[in-house]
Scaffold this motif. Structure first.
Motif, PDB file in Angstrom:
ATOM      1  N   THR A  81      47.508  37.943  44.920  1.00  0.00           N
ATOM      2  CA  THR A  81      46.990  36.827  44.012  1.00  0.00           C
ATOM      3  C   THR A  81      47.885  35.486  44.152  1.00  0.00           C
ATOM      4  O   THR A  81      49.000  35.541  44.594  1.00  0.00           O
ATOM      5  CB  THR A  81      47.149  37.444  42.692  1.00  0.00           C
ATOM      6  OG1 THR A  81      48.604  37.471  42.314  1.00  0.00           O
ATOM      7  CG2 THR A  81      46.476  38.689  42.393  1.00  0.00           C
TER       8      THR A  81
ATOM      9  N   PHE B 295      43.026  27.046  39.043  1.00  0.00           N
ATOM     10  CA  PHE B 295      42.567  27.767  40.169  1.00  0.00           C
ATOM     11  C   PHE B 295      43.326  29.087  40.330  1.00  0.00           C
ATOM     12  O   PHE B 295      44.442  29.018  40.158  1.00  0.00           O
ATOM     13  CB  PHE B 295      42.492  26.982  41.437  1.00  0.00           C
ATOM     14  CG  PHE B 295      42.258  27.767  42.771  1.00  0.00           C
ATOM     15  CD1 PHE B 295      40.884  27.923  42.890  1.00  0.00           C
ATOM     16  CD2 PHE B 295      43.277  28.527  43.395  1.00  0.00           C
ATOM     17  CE1 PHE B 295      40.658  28.434  44.142  1.00  0.00           C
ATOM     18  CE2 PHE B 295      42.959  29.033  44.471  1.00  0.00           C
ATOM     19  CZ  PHE B 295      41.560  28.941  44.937  1.00  0.00           C
ATOM     20  N   SER B 296      42.467  30.346  40.402  1.00  0.00           N
ATOM     21  CA  SER B 296      43.186  31.497  40.730  1.00  0.00           C
ATOM     22  C   SER B 296      42.514  32.069  42.015  1.00  0.00           C
ATOM     23  O   SER B 296      41.311  31.961  42.147  1.00  0.00           O
ATOM     24  CB  SER B 296      43.504  32.431  39.755  1.00  0.00           C
ATOM     25  OG  SER B 296      42.168  32.948  39.265  1.00  0.00           O
ATOM     26  N   ALA B 297      43.170  32.863  42.845  1.00  0.00           N
ATOM     27  CA  ALA B 297      42.429  33.723  43.943  1.00  0.00           C
ATOM     28  C   ALA B 297      43.071  35.027  43.922  1.00  0.00           C
ATOM     29  O   ALA B 297      44.138  35.235  43.697  1.00  0.00           O
ATOM     30  CB  ALA B 297      42.564  32.927  45.138  1.00  0.00           C
ATOM     31  N   ARG B 298      42.296  35.907  44.564  1.00  0.00           N
ATOM     32  CA  ARG B 298      42.870  37.197  44.901  1.00  0.00           C
ATOM     33  C   ARG B 298      42.293  37.715  46.214  1.00  0.00           C
ATOM     34  O   ARG B 298      40.940  37.797  46.216  1.00  0.00           O
ATOM     35  CB  ARG B 298      42.619  38.082  43.444  1.00  0.00           C
ATOM     36  CG  ARG B 298      41.169  38.238  43.118  1.00  0.00           C
ATOM     37  CD  ARG B 298      41.272  37.984  41.402  1.00  0.00           C
ATOM     38  NE  ARG B 298      39.892  37.762  41.266  1.00  0.00           N
ATOM     39  CZ  ARG B 298      39.564  36.364  41.054  1.00  0.00           C
ATOM     40  NH1 ARG B 298      40.198  35.532  41.056  1.00  0.00           N
ATOM     41  NH2 ARG B 298      38.277  36.344  40.501  1.00  0.00           N
TER      42      ARG B 298
ATOM     43  N   VAL C  96      37.554  34.528  43.530  1.00  0.00           N
ATOM     44  CA  VAL C  96      38.337  32.988  43.213  1.00  0.00           C
ATOM     45  C   VAL C  96      37.641  32.685  42.009  1.00  0.00           C
ATOM     46  O   VAL C  96      36.528  33.017  41.451  1.00  0.00           O
ATOM     47  CB  VAL C  96      37.805  31.740  44.025  1.00  0.00           C
ATOM     48  CG1 VAL C  96      38.719  32.026  45.626  1.00  0.00           C
ATOM     49  CG2 VAL C  96      36.465  31.683  44.261  1.00  0.00           C
ATOM     50  N   THR C  97      38.599  32.060  41.099  1.00  0.00           N
ATOM     51  CA  THR C  97      38.274  31.462  39.568  1.00  0.00           C
ATOM     52  C   THR C  97      38.539  30.142  39.621  1.00  0.00           C
ATOM     53  O   THR C  97      39.851  29.709  40.077  1.00  0.00           O
ATOM     54  CB  THR C  97      38.949  32.417  38.629  1.00  0.00           C
ATOM     55  OG1 THR C  97      38.494  34.113  38.860  1.00  0.00           O
ATOM     56  CG2 THR C  97      38.190  32.011  37.227  1.00  0.00           C
ATOM     57  N   PHE C  98      37.830  29.271  38.978  1.00  0.00           N
ATOM     58  CA  PHE C  98      38.157  27.863  38.797  1.00  0.00           C
ATOM     59  C   PHE C  98      37.677  27.219  37.674  1.00  0.00           C
ATOM     60  O   PHE C  98      36.567  27.726  37.240  1.00  0.00           O
ATOM     61  CB  PHE C  98      37.925  27.097  40.285  1.00  0.00           C
ATOM     62  CG  PHE C  98      36.592  27.145  40.691  1.00  0.00           C
ATOM     63  CD1 PHE C  98      35.566  26.256  40.179  1.00  0.00           C
ATOM     64  CD2 PHE C  98      36.093  28.037  41.563  1.00  0.00           C
ATOM     65  CE1 PHE C  98      34.179  26.178  40.814  1.00  0.00           C
ATOM     66  CE2 PHE C  98      34.759  28.006  42.108  1.00  0.00           C
ATOM     67  CZ  PHE C  98      33.925  27.248  41.700  1.00  0.00           C
TER      68      PHE C  98
ATOM     69  N   ASN D 292      33.637  31.962  38.273  1.00  0.00           N
ATOM     70  CA  ASN D 292      34.135  33.306  39.116  1.00  0.00           C
ATOM     71  C   ASN D 292      33.215  33.697  40.369  1.00  0.00           C
ATOM     72  O   ASN D 292      31.927  33.643  40.038  1.00  0.00           O
ATOM     73  CB  ASN D 292      34.158  34.434  38.154  1.00  0.00           C
ATOM     74  CG  ASN D 292      34.979  34.607  37.028  1.00  0.00           C
ATOM     75  OD1 ASN D 292      36.189  34.395  37.091  1.00  0.00           O
ATOM     76  ND2 ASN D 292      34.614  34.436  35.827  1.00  0.00           N
TER      77      ASN D 292
ATOM     78  N   ASN E 198      32.925  36.580  43.546  1.00  0.00           N
ATOM     79  CA  ASN E 198      33.588  37.549  44.174  1.00  0.00           C
ATOM     80  C   ASN E 198      32.679  38.098  45.202  1.00  0.00           C
ATOM     81  O   ASN E 198      31.466  37.962  45.183  1.00  0.00           O
ATOM     82  CB  ASN E 198      33.555  38.729  43.081  1.00  0.00           C
ATOM     83  CG  ASN E 198      34.320  38.359  41.882  1.00  0.00           C
ATOM     84  OD1 ASN E 198      35.707  38.071  41.975  1.00  0.00           O
ATOM     85  ND2 ASN E 198      33.742  38.182  40.636  1.00  0.00           N
TER      86      ASN E 198
END
Length: 168
Positions: free
Chosen positions: A51, A57-60, A85-87, A95, A97
């Motif tokens: 992660t 911003f976040s990504a996994r 990803v979420t931004f 979101n 996916n």
């Protein structure tokens, strides 16, 4: 990893979080699905996930492997990859996916794509999934949904997450 372990099994989870925004998880499920411990149906599962989270911003990215030895012989073997990803988009949270599953036992592949938007207490999204079967028609499913978060029992932070929250 999902499931329950009998007397000769268990789950192990390792979670590492770095100051740089990167994180790593390793989840496992192993053992015997029977309460009596006879190992008649043994299973193994691994799920590593990487992660990253930064301001707005976040990504996994994750991988999953499952192997189940069946009581009457034979096995079920599956593996898959998922990413998201979420931004922030102004006041909204977006979101995106994607996931792929390869069921090697049934010789089937499943592809899934999803997108959602959360604005305050409101949310909406769409999920599309296509299954690639060896024989017959390949089913496709599209799900469209809407949601509203109700503030119940005056619980602090009982709301939709924001990227300013700690995702790590």
């Amino acid at each position: 990893m999902r499931g329950r372990a009998g007397t000769d099994g268990g789950q192990i989870a390792l979670h590492l979080k770095g100051d740089s925004g990167f994180g790593f998880e390793l989840n496992s499920l192993f053992g015997d699905d029977n309460v009596d411990g006879t190992d008649e149906e043994a299973f193994t599962g691994l799920r590593p996930v990487i992660t990253y989270a930064a301001s707005g911003f976040s990504a996994r990215l994750g991988y999953e492997y499952q192997d189940v030895e069946l009581v009457g012989g034979g096995a079920i073997e599956k593996e898959g990859i998922g990413a998201g990803v979420t931004f922030d988009l102004g006041e909204a949270l977006v979101n995106l996916n994607v996931a792929w599953l390869d069921d090697q036992t049934a010789d089937t592949e499943v592809y899934t794509y999803g997108a959602s938007l959360v604005y305050g207490a409101f949310g909406a999204g769409v999920i599309y999934s296509e299954t690639d079967l060896v024989a017959g028609a390949d089913p496709e499913v599209t799900t469209v949904y809407a949601a509203y978060t109700l503030p119940l029992l005056d619980i602090n932070n009982a709301r939709a997450p924001r990227l300013t929250d700690d995702f790590r």
